[in-house]
Design an enzyme around this catalytic site. Structure first.
Site, PDB file in Angstrom:
ATOM      1  N   ASP A 100       0.847  -1.188   0.000  1.00  0.00           N
ATOM      2  CA  ASP A 100       0.000   0.000   0.000  1.00  0.00           C
ATOM      3  C   ASP A 100       0.889   1.247   0.000  1.00  0.00           C
ATOM      4  O   ASP A 100       1.647   1.457   0.941  1.00  0.00           O
ATOM      5  CB  ASP A 100      -0.880  -0.053   1.263  1.00  0.00           C
ATOM      6  CG  ASP A 100      -1.862   1.085   1.304  1.00  0.00           C
ATOM      7  OD1 ASP A 100      -2.353   1.448   0.234  1.00  0.00           O
ATOM      8  OD2 ASP A 100      -2.116   1.616   2.390  1.00  0.00           O
TER       9      ASP A 100
ATOM     10  N   THR B 124      -3.105   4.886  -4.018  1.00  0.00           N
ATOM     11  CA  THR B 124      -2.120   5.711  -3.298  1.00  0.00           C
ATOM     12  C   THR B 124      -0.744   5.626  -3.959  1.00  0.00           C
ATOM     13  O   THR B 124       0.035   6.563  -3.898  1.00  0.00           O
ATOM     14  CB  THR B 124      -2.008   5.244  -1.842  1.00  0.00           C
ATOM     15  OG1 THR B 124      -1.937   3.829  -1.811  1.00  0.00           O
ATOM     16  CG2 THR B 124      -3.192   5.692  -1.047  1.00  0.00           C
ATOM     17  N   THR B 125      -0.450   4.481  -4.602  1.00  0.00           N
ATOM     18  CA  THR B 125       0.834   4.370  -5.307  1.00  0.00           C
ATOM     19  C   THR B 125       0.747   5.141  -6.618  1.00  0.00           C
ATOM     20  O   THR B 125       1.660   5.878  -6.969  1.00  0.00           O
ATOM     21  CB  THR B 125       1.160   2.893  -5.603  1.00  0.00           C
ATOM     22  OG1 THR B 125       0.755   2.105  -4.496  1.00  0.00           O
ATOM     23  CG2 THR B 125       2.632   2.695  -5.820  1.00  0.00           C
TER      24      THR B 125
ATOM     25  N   ASP C 236      -8.722  -0.847   1.882  1.00  0.00           N
ATOM     26  CA  ASP C 236      -8.701  -0.307   0.521  1.00  0.00           C
ATOM     27  C   ASP C 236      -9.941  -0.738  -0.251  1.00  0.00           C
ATOM     28  O   ASP C 236     -10.551   0.054  -0.965  1.00  0.00           O
ATOM     29  CB  ASP C 236      -7.444  -0.783  -0.221  1.00  0.00           C
ATOM     30  CG  ASP C 236      -6.253   0.102   0.098  1.00  0.00           C
ATOM     31  OD1 ASP C 236      -6.371   0.887   1.046  1.00  0.00           O
ATOM     32  OD2 ASP C 236      -5.212   0.011  -0.581  1.00  0.00           O
TER      33      ASP C 236
END
Length: 532
Positions: free
Chosen positions: A65, A98-99, A400
């Site tokens: 994550d 998020t990446t 997530d």
């Protein structure tokens, strides 16, 4: 730039301005931020690698994550810290991607560097970036497919896409429907756009495998029933009271000691204590209550051995040391009121459930409350795992997936995954750049190129030939196949929507807007002033 400035000064009014330092600081900022982006680049996508983070306290975290990785990194450079904040804000807005958001920001910064070297002013670059982000959101919205909340299959597809890049991806068939059901059960029909993920409680219990994870309609306590005096461990037709007072002899408010000189007085004190506790328990029993949840107490023991003994005699099941933060969740679920004083103990403040029982799981025991009457809109997920690392990662992945479903509830649109939207954006922005004039056109063109980093990285992480794949992707999109994307499992380009690789529109749009905002901010900084 500096070479231009150092020409002999023609008139007396002009003064020599040293732009070298400002350029240096800008470059330093951009490089620092880019190195952070490169650190998480390899963990993008279903075939991305995981990072093992070893913290100073000696705990080890294995995660994929982006937000978690950056959060745990000790980033010192102020501009690089902004990327950490960036992934945090993406985590708050969308929960997933998020990446992606950091990788996009890194690519945009790389293009900004080239543009700055070409001598374009930062403000011009920043303004074009803003226009690009607005245009990008329009393009994405035009690509999106509307989805209904009743269409459970689409929701499950998008949740499983989110889980595919995680460590627990092999369990996505179990976790994705679970996440969808959890969110749908807490959606309030009156306010359908608001989903509070605090209403989904995740309880982690070591032992078993991730396969044993389940959704519990009701409450789960990661505690044992207090067995001290042989009280019941299973109650049918439970009447549950959540109490915030202590069932123990009162203490004096000030530090003082009582000196007892003879036995008769001692007996009186013990007798008083007994009567005091008994009268409390009689009041509790009078309302028909047979399950007590007792809040943790700081000042004195919430329950003593004596009171537990009497409670057991009254056939009341006791769960003690309930955390204060959980009280709100518990009362919402059981649809009851917390009772702060014994005088206020009335039947209408109780919650009702079919069964309250203690179940042994793995090496420990948990208490399950099921069949709650008039249950509030909450739900509990019991996550299992063979070791702590898997357990923590399962919880993060589940979070997530829950966020993805929440995005779909807020904005009911789906979009293809697998690098398809980015390539399409790149193509449309490239075409748009040809219409624009001057510097803007040049900037927009390079930002369009920057967006290709997502499919490129996806292909690279999957061990495919990135250049061939991205070129072929461009070709497919130019022929009008909007949803063509990289199918990582087959290692080729297919229509991604048919392969069920989908993500919520909100994830993509917020990734683009947040990344451009962050890059613009870094561009505008021309000096770092340290204040001691």
């Amino acid at each position: 730039m500096a070479a231009v400035q150092s020409r002999p000064i023609s008139s007396k009014t002009e003064s020599y301005v040293d732009n070298k330092r400002k350029d240096d600081i800008r470059m330093a900022n951009i490089n620092a931020a880019r190195s952070v982006a490169d650190a998480v680049r390899t963990s993008l996508g279903p075939k991305g690698m995981d990072k093992m983070i070893s913290t100073a306290s000696g705990e080890v975290i294995i995660t994929n994550d982006g937000a978690t990785i950056l959060n745990k990194m000790e980033v010192l450079q102020p501009a690089a810290k902004m990327l950490v904040e960036l992934s945090k804000s993406q985590d708050i807005v969308a929960g997933d991607g998020t990446t992606t958001v950091v990788v996009i920001a890194g690519a945009l910064l790389k293009q900004c560097q080239t543009l700055l070297h070409a001598g374009i002013h930062p403000t011009v670059i920043s303004d074009s970036l803003h226009k690009v982000s607005l245009k990008a959101v329009d393009v994405l919205t035009a690509m999106a497919v509307p989805v209904e909340l009743s269409d459970r299959e689409s929701l499950v597809k998008s949740a499983s896409t989110s889980l595919n890049s995680k460590v627990v991806s092999q369990y996505s068939t179990l976790l994705a429907p679970l996440a969808v059901d959890a969110v749908l059960s807490v959606v309030d029909p009156e306010k359908p756009d608001l989903v509070d993920l605090r209403d989904v409680k995740i309880v982690k219990k070591l032992g078993g495998t991730v396969d044993d994870t389940e959704l519990v309609k009701g409450l789960v306590f990661d505690k044992k029933v207090s067995h001290s005096a042989g009280g019941p461990t299973r109650v049918e037709n439970a009447k549950i009271a959540v109490i915030q007072f202590q069932i123990s002899p009162p203490k004096t408010d000030i530090e003082q000691s009582i000196v007892v000189s003879d036995y008769t007085q001692m007996d009186r004190i013990l007798k008083e204590e007994r009567n005091y506790i008994l009268s409390m328990i009689k009041k509790i029993k009078a309302t028909g209550c047979n399950v007590l949840l007792i809040q943790k107490s700081i000042l004195r023991d919430a329950v003593t051995d004596l009171s537990l003994h009497y409670l057991a005699k009254a056939k009341i099941l006791v769960i003690k040391d309930v955390e204060r933060d959980d009280i709100e969740f518990i009362t919402k679920t059981l649809n009851c009121l917390p009772i702060a004083n014994i005088e206020h103990f009335r039947a209408e403040k109780l919650g009702y459930a079919d069964t309250v029982e203690e179940v042994s799981i793995g090496d420990g025991k948990i208490v399950k409350i099921t069949g709650v009457k008039d249950m509030g809109r909450t739900t509990t997920v019991l996550v299992r795992g063979s070791n702590q690392l898997v357990l923590d990662e399962a919880e993060r992945s589940l979070h997530d997936a829950l966020c993805v479903v929440r995005c779909l509830v807020n904005k009911k649109f789906l979009i293809a995954g697998g690098g398809a939207p980015e390539i399409e954006l790149s193509r449309q922005l490239g075409a748009w750049a040809k219409v624009l004039q001057g510097m803007e056109s040049y900037c927009v063109k390079s930002f369009a190129e920057a967006l290709e980093v997502i499919p490129y990285t996806l292909a690279e992480n999957a061990g495919l030939n990135p250049i061939a794949i991205v070129t072929e992707l461009r070709n497919r999109h130019a022929q009008g196949e909007i949803n063509a994307g990289i199918n990582v499992r087959k290692g080729q380009i297919t229509n991604i929507l048919e392969e069920n690789v989908v993500q919520p529109l909100l994830v993509s749009t917020s990734a683009i807007t947040l990344a451009t905002e962050c890059v613009r901010m870094i561009l505008k900084i021309d000096d770092i002033v340290t204040v001691r």
